[in-house]
Scaffold this active site. Structure first.
Site, mmCIF file in Angstrom:
data_model
loop_
_atom_site.group_PDB
_atom_site.id
_atom_site.type_symbol
_atom_site.label_atom_id
_atom_site.label_comp_id
_atom_site.label_asym_id
_atom_site.label_seq_id
_atom_site.Cartn_x
_atom_site.Cartn_y
_atom_site.Cartn_z
ATOM 1 C CE LYS A 173 -22.838 80.291 42.451
ATOM 2 N NZ LYS A 173 -21.614 81.123 42.437
ATOM 3 C CD GLU A 248 -15.149 65.116 41.604
ATOM 4 O OE1 GLU A 248 -14.128 64.895 42.281
ATOM 5 O OE2 GLU A 248 -15.763 64.225 40.988
ATOM 6 C CB CYS A 282 -8.843 70.017 45.062
ATOM 7 S SG CYS A 282 -9.155 69.627 43.335
ATOM 8 C CD GLU A 383 -9.112 71.863 50.667
ATOM 9 O OE1 GLU A 383 -10.255 72.246 50.948
ATOM 10 O OE2 GLU A 383 -8.808 71.379 49.571
HETATM 11 O O1 TXE Z 1 -15.753 77.534 48.211
HETATM 12 P P1 TXE Z 1 -17.288 77.284 48.136
HETATM 13 P P2 TXE Z 1 -14.980 78.819 48.751
HETATM 14 C C1 TXE Z 1 -12.016 74.713 49.467
HETATM 15 C C2 TXE Z 1 -10.818 75.456 49.983
HETATM 16 C C3 TXE Z 1 -11.362 76.806 50.238
HETATM 17 C C4 TXE Z 1 -12.734 76.472 50.771
HETATM 18 C C5 TXE Z 1 -13.762 77.542 50.639
HETATM 19 O O2 TXE Z 1 -10.384 74.890 51.184
HETATM 20 O O3 TXE Z 1 -10.620 77.523 51.154
HETATM 21 O O4 TXE Z 1 -13.143 75.375 49.980
HETATM 22 O O5 TXE Z 1 -13.702 78.123 49.352
HETATM 23 C C6 TXE Z 1 -20.882 77.973 45.412
HETATM 24 N N1 TXE Z 1 -25.326 76.341 47.411
HETATM 25 N N2 TXE Z 1 -12.105 74.680 48.029
HETATM 26 O O6 TXE Z 1 -15.682 79.516 49.847
HETATM 27 O O7 TXE Z 1 -18.019 78.223 49.011
HETATM 28 C C7 TXE Z 1 -19.961 79.174 45.295
HETATM 29 O O8 TXE Z 1 -20.673 80.318 44.902
HETATM 30 C C8 TXE Z 1 -24.860 76.253 46.163
HETATM 31 C C9 TXE Z 1 -11.704 73.472 47.418
HETATM 32 O O9 TXE Z 1 -14.690 79.648 47.584
HETATM 33 O O10 TXE Z 1 -17.501 75.830 48.296
HETATM 34 C C10 TXE Z 1 -18.973 78.678 44.264
HETATM 35 O O11 TXE Z 1 -19.534 78.801 42.955
HETATM 36 N N3 TXE Z 1 -23.663 76.723 45.775
HETATM 37 C C11 TXE Z 1 -12.090 73.413 46.008
HETATM 38 C C12 TXE Z 1 -18.820 77.201 44.628
HETATM 39 O O12 TXE Z 1 -19.992 76.870 45.366
HETATM 40 C C13 TXE Z 1 -22.888 77.307 46.707
HETATM 41 C C14 TXE Z 1 -12.114 74.626 45.218
HETATM 42 C C15 TXE Z 1 -17.592 76.894 45.507
HETATM 43 O O13 TXE Z 1 -17.628 77.723 46.645
HETATM 44 C C16 TXE Z 1 -23.312 77.429 48.049
HETATM 45 C C17 TXE Z 1 -12.545 75.787 45.974
HETATM 46 C C18 TXE Z 1 -24.600 76.920 48.380
HETATM 47 N N4 TXE Z 1 -25.103 77.002 49.630
HETATM 48 C C19 TXE Z 1 -12.487 75.773 47.327
HETATM 49 N N5 TXE Z 1 -22.339 78.058 48.759
HETATM 50 C C20 TXE Z 1 -11.671 72.227 45.226
HETATM 51 N N6 TXE Z 1 -12.049 71.044 45.668
HETATM 52 O O14 TXE Z 1 -11.065 72.336 44.178
HETATM 53 C C21 TXE Z 1 -21.337 78.322 47.891
HETATM 54 N N7 TXE Z 1 -21.665 77.883 46.646
#
Ligand code: TXE
Length: 480
Positions: A173, A248, A282, A383
């Site tokens: 996904k 990650e 990140c 962050e």
């Molecule tokens: O990330 P999410 P978001 C950090 C950054 C950002 C914050 C939130 O600080 O502001 O995270 O970003 C899926 N079960 N990073 O809300 O929610 C979601 O659909 C399974 C750092 O966009 O973590 C997406 O495909 N999956 C980072 C993926 O997880 C779930 C990069 C990431 O979404 C889920 C992005 C669940 N319960 C944001 N909830 C990096 N380390 O590079 C969400 N998802």
């Protein structure tokens, strides 16, 4: 424009026929819909993956390698189409999609297509016991890959390529915020001859489609990149089922600058490590610590360079900063800038939204530099994941090391110095999974990649990824 799920080699609508709007960050307009997939779609994808597993796991390494390399070549020959889709979906400069995101996605397939032909396991002769042990490295079965929006195809393929190279079948996904390039990837996989069901892509929200992948009792492993809070939730759901997990997560990476560094190189790289991809990587060095003897000079040179960065429509030539990924993310980043000022930080430049003519509703923000009074303030600890960095001076190695490590994250760190003893001392003491010295974001895909503390669990990259996506089995044979 309707994005569809890619299941069993076919493009299909979600079973519930529910859709989510997809926004273009450059102008704030809805330009398409994506499936709001449910557990039912994940189940169909799982069945397709399971049906493909027996045959795929028995496919020779040469054949798997040939297909992965073909996918890589097709991505390269479709560079323009993929780069434009990535930029439209994410808001990043087209030049970046063309030079980094899509080439790296192609490289991921090529790298793991080659790596699998070199992957080997060990054997141990038990001398004196008349026995030989060998280790089998067998694919896990059906695995789940969940990726974020900041480097959409780059991170999506970073997981998928090793998973399928190792003989697994995948239910994946992409982020609901940036689904486009993952959608286009299905076509390329079919053209490259990837057998049906080896890769299945389900679009939708994290809390429904993502959750269904993580909670599926027969999906054996989850490779996830995203926010730390989401990672913690995933770990909680997956742990009682004893799934393999690679997480990650976020970072708040220190960029430590000593007076003896190569100044010009440091300055230009620090601008990049602060604001590349609108600071939404990140690995960005979001906390800058500068040795006090060059602090004033650095501050003035850095701010001057940051002010010169051109914010603009992502497809416009010559811009360095495009649009942030979404309205809610823009609001979150701006609220942090406000917090920084409330905590007595000094905003040295940027922080205002930018109106681009013809694209007034796009999510544009001037890159911001905040001089902080203490490393303990929130903007220095949490962050932000946007075009915001903090700067502050330090006097001694001990002091800066302490500040660098005093955050909950531990993904990467950057160190600028020409003193070899100091380099070795500090590198060994930094709490981080990756330390760059006199460079930033220089990647060799054979190296282990991942973080410590709240930045995650496990390592990806090179053979580490192939080890993650396989199960080791020891076979012990007595020959006397
Ligand atoms: O990330 P999410 P978001 C950090 C950054 C950002 C914050 C939130 O600080 O502001 O995270 O970003 C899926 N079960 N990073 O809300 O929610 C979601 O659909 C399974 C750092 O966009 O973590 C997406 O495909 N999956 C980072 C993926 O997880 C779930 C990069 C990431 O979404 C889920 C992005 C669940 N319960 C944001 N909830 C990096 N380390 O590079 C969400 N998802």
């Amino acid at each position: 424009m309707k994005v569809q799920n890619y299941i069993n080699g076919q493009y299909v609508d979600p079973i519930n026929d529910e859709w989510i709007d997809n926004y273009c960050p450059a102008n704030g307009e809805v330009y398409g819909q994506i499936p709001n997939s449910s557990q039912d779609d994940v189940e169909v994808a799982y069945i397709a993956a399971k049906s493909a597993f027996l045959s795929w796991s028995q496919t020779t390494f040469e054949e798997r390698s040939r297909i992965l390399i073909k996918i890589s070549e097709l991505l390269e020959s479709n560079l323009d189409r993929f780069a434009e889709a990535e930029t439209k979906d994410n808001g990043k400069p087209l030049s970046l999609s063309r030079s980094v995101d899509i080439p790296r996605a192609a490289q991921n397939f090529r790298f793991f297509g080659n790596a699998i032909t070199q992957f080997a396991s060990e054997s141990h002769e038990s001398v004196g016991q008349h026995a030989i042990n060998y280790t089998l490295r067998q694919p896990l079965g059906v695995v789940g890959c969940i990726s974020p929006w900041n480097l959409p195809l780059y991170l999506f393929t970073w997981k998928i390529a090793p998973a399928i190279a190792a003989g697994n079948c995948v239910v994946a996904k992409p982020s609901e915020v940036t689904p486009m390039t993952a959608y286009l990837l299905g076509e390329i996989c079919n053209e490259a001859g990837l057998p049906q069901g080896v890769l299945n892509i389900v679009h939708g929200l994290g809390t429904t489609a993502g959750q269904a992948i993580v909670a599926h009792p027969d999906i054996k492993a989850i490779s996830f990149t995203g926010g730390t809070a989401t990672g913690a939730h995933i770990a909680k759901v997956a742990a009682p089922m004893f799934k393999k997990l690679s997480l990650e997560l976020g970072g708040k990476n220190p960029n430590i600058i000593f007076a003896d560094c190569d100044y010009d190189d440091m300055l230009s790289t620090t601008v990049r490590s602060s604001f590349a991809n609108q600071g939404q990587i990140c690995l960005c060095g979001s906390r800058i610590f500068v040795e006090s003897t060059i602090y004033d000079k650095f501050k003035s040179d850095f701010v001057q360079k940051v002010k010169q960065l051109k914010v603009g429509h992502p497809s416009e030539q010559g811009i360095q900063i495009g649009a942030l990924v979404s309205k809610s993310h823009l609001e979150k980043v701006m609220s942090y800038i406000k917090t920084g000022i409330e905590e007595n930080g000094k905003l040295l430049c940027g922080g205002n939204t930018v109106e681009i003519k013809g694209y007034e509703n796009g999510y544009y923000l001037e890159p911001a530099v905040i001089e902080v009074p203490s490393d303990e303030c929130r903007v220095n600890q949490e962050e932000i994941f946007g075009p915001v960095v903090t700067i502050m001076p330090f006097n001694t190695e001990e002091e800066v090391l302490k500040m660098a490590n005093k955050v909950k994250y531990g993904l990467s760190a950057t160190l600028w110095t020409n003193d070899i003893k100091r380099t070795l001392r500090i590198s060994s003491k930094l709490q981080a999974g990756i330390v760059w010295v006199n460079t930033w974001m220089m990647r060799d895909l054979r190296t282990p990649f991942g973080g410590v503390k709240a930045s995650g669990v496990g390592r990806e990259g090179g053979f580490e990824a192939l080890r993650f996506f396989t199960e080791a089995k020891n076979v012990c044979i007595k020959y006397d």
